[in-house]
Design an enzyme around this catalytic site. Structure first.
Site, PDB file in Angstrom:
ATOM      1  CE  LYS A 107      84.687  72.729  44.073  1.00  0.00           C
ATOM      2  NZ  LYS A 107      83.736  71.812  44.767  1.00  0.00           N
TER       3      LYS A 107
HETATM    4  C1  LIG Z   1      82.413  71.669  44.347  1.00  0.00           C
HETATM    5  C2  LIG Z   1      81.714  70.441  44.836  1.00  0.00           C
HETATM    6  C3  LIG Z   1      80.484  69.997  44.285  1.00  0.00           C
HETATM    7  C4  LIG Z   1      79.752  70.763  43.207  1.00  0.00           C
HETATM    8  O1  LIG Z   1      80.401  70.650  41.991  1.00  0.00           O
HETATM    9  P1  LIG Z   1      80.057  71.650  40.763  1.00  0.00           P
HETATM   10  O2  LIG Z   1      81.063  71.354  39.725  1.00  0.00           O
HETATM   11  O3  LIG Z   1      80.222  73.048  41.346  1.00  0.00           O
HETATM   12  O4  LIG Z   1      78.672  71.388  40.361  1.00  0.00           O
HETATM   13  C5  LIG Z   1      79.928  68.806  44.738  1.00  0.00           C
HETATM   14  N1  LIG Z   1      80.516  68.112  45.729  1.00  0.00           N
HETATM   15  C6  LIG Z   1      81.671  68.501  46.312  1.00  0.00           C
HETATM   16  C7  LIG Z   1      82.254  67.693  47.404  1.00  0.00           C
HETATM   17  C8  LIG Z   1      82.322  69.674  45.879  1.00  0.00           C
HETATM   18  O5  LIG Z   1      83.469  70.047  46.475  1.00  0.00           O
END
Ligand SMILES: *Cc1c(COP(=O)(O)O)cnc(C)c1O
Length: 434
Positions: A107
């Site tokens: 993210k």
């Molecule tokens: C947010 C997140 C996900 C999921 O990703 P999406 O884009 O919402 O499908 C998977 N793994 C981690 C560690 C995350 O922080």
């Protein structure tokens, strides 16, 4: 570049509006009017491009001149200043490590690019921009670090008191400057409700220039497209088919991968790997969309009962389910098998994978079982650093794994929050006087 809403395809907005508003007024998600292929010459010589150069070329397709090229390059160079290496574990298994950013999860890419893009557009505003976000953990820390020190933008992060992990709370509450952590005496749902109430309060909107930074913002998906193309660049034998397994929750990451495929990189299959929250797996297998309450699992960033970007995926394939299934497969995994995945990756490859990556590993392994060994480039997207889930990982492999310095350093800093009740009046009074 024009953007339309997934719910009304005839109303277009600019990239700037799509970024600054986040969600379309009709509740739909913004989609680019077209996704152009990358130049053939670039695809032929992809090895010669750096990660940032790929980002620059790709983002021009999404932004279409709304940010001057030189400025765009500066944004990319400052937002994407850490790598996304493809680490080879065997002749058919590699891990795409997306945890080299400041908060150790993928993210960071989206949050940092969105912050710099908003900073650019906020320069035109007369008043400072105030961003409100509700978080149950990971999103809030990526947003906080992404916007830290950004000119002209204040960020208020609402999180539920006592309901995030110690590491997550430290990441949220130890920044100063333009970042304020608001500790709400209530649940995550209370935090979300407070943010929603703030956006519809006319008096507050008149006083403050309010915006959101949630996961459906198109600016978060754009830099995620960069690392899929950059992963392709790093594949040694490009004659073998490529299968990428993406641990999925709100489906933002896999949507970015599908954008990359549309731009012309040769990916045979995406696998949307889910935990017990399997709305997407069910959709792929039965074509029914049946949102439901989420259940808690070890891969908690994927505990999503109503995946928001599913609307984008359906739109991308013009609602043609057969075509969706040609490109994407999906499977769902229990906590027990998640732990088995962590153990197996450690024993077979001496590699420590986090619970989200382990779900991706299980899904890829199952998918590849019908192919000859070594005939495919299998890639697991590793979405977070294992140390973020230290207790699960330690317990599963019987080790005391190391915490990277950038995570350890915030653990010794002092927590600084504003404590509020879960009623809107308290939040409003605070914001008006802040
Ligand atoms: C947010 C997140 C996900 C999921 O990703 P999406 O884009 O919402 O499908 C998977 N793994 C981690 C560690 C995350 O922080």
């Amino acid at each position: 570049m024009n953007y339309y809403s997934t719910r009304s395809k005839n109303n277009f907005v600019s990239f700037k509006t799509a970024v600054m508003e986040g969600l379309a007024k009709d509740g739909g998600l913004f989609m680019p009017e077209s996704i152009a292929s990358l130049p053939h010459s670039m695809m032929q010589e992809i090895e010669k491009y750096s990660f940032q150069e790929i980002g620059y070329e790709v983002s021009k397709n999404f932004i279409g001149g709304e940010i001057p090229n030189q400025k765009l390059l500066t944004i990319i160079e400052s937002a994407i200043d850490f790598p996304a290496p493809l680490v080879e574990l065997s002749d058919q298994l590699s891990v795409l490590e997306l945890f080299h950013g400041p908060t150790l999860a993928f993210k960071d890419f989206g949050a940092r690019f969105m912050a710099k893009t908003m900073e650019y557009f906020a320069g035109d505003l007369e008043k400072e921009l105030n961003i409100l976000v509700a978080t149950s953990g990971d999103t809030g820390s990526a947003v906080a670090y992404g916007f830290y020190g950004v000119e002209g933008i204040n960020v208020f992060i609402l999180y539920p008191k006592g309901k995030v992990s110690l590491i997550q709370e430290k990441q949220l509450t130890t920044l100063d400057k333009n970042i304020t952590a608001i500790e709400v005496n209530g649940t995550f749902d209370d935090c979300q409700r407070l943010v929603k109430d703030a956006f519809v309060d006319d008096e507050l909107k008149a006083k403050l220039n309010l915006s959101s930074a949630n996961s459906i913002n198109i600016a978060r998906l754009i830099p995620q497209t960069f690392y899929f193309i950059n992963a392709y660049r790093q594949i040694k034998d490009k004659t073998k088919p490529v299968v990428i397994s993406v641990p999925s929750g709100n489906l933002g990451n896999i949507t970015a991968g599908l954008f990359a495929k549309k731009m012309g990189i040769l990916i045979t299959k995406f696998i949307g790997a889910t935990n017990r929250n399997d709305v997407f797996t069910e959709f792929i297998n039965t074509n029914k969309i049946n949102p439901r309450s989420s259940v808690h699992t070890l891969s908690n960033a994927m505990d999503v009962g109503n995946p928001s970007n599913l609307e984008r995926i359906v739109d991308l394939y013009s609602e043609d389910a057969a075509n969706v299934r040609k490109d994407i497969s999906s499977s769902s995994w229990s906590d027990e098998l998640t732990k088995e995945g962590i153990r197996e990756v450690f024993e077979k490859y001496n590699y420590i994978i986090d619970p989200h990556g382990a779900v991706g590993y299980q899904a890829l392994k199952q998918f590849l079982s019908s192919y000859d060994a070594g005939s495919v480039n299998g890639i697991v997207v590793e979405t977070a650093h294992p140390a973020k889930f230290k207790s699960t990982v330690d317990e599963t492999i019987g080790r005391d794994i190391e915490i990277p310095e950038r995570l350890a350093s915030c653990l010794t800093k002092k927590k600084n929050t504003v404590l509020l009740g879960n009623d809107f009046k308290a939040l409003k009074d605070y914001l008006v006087n802040a």
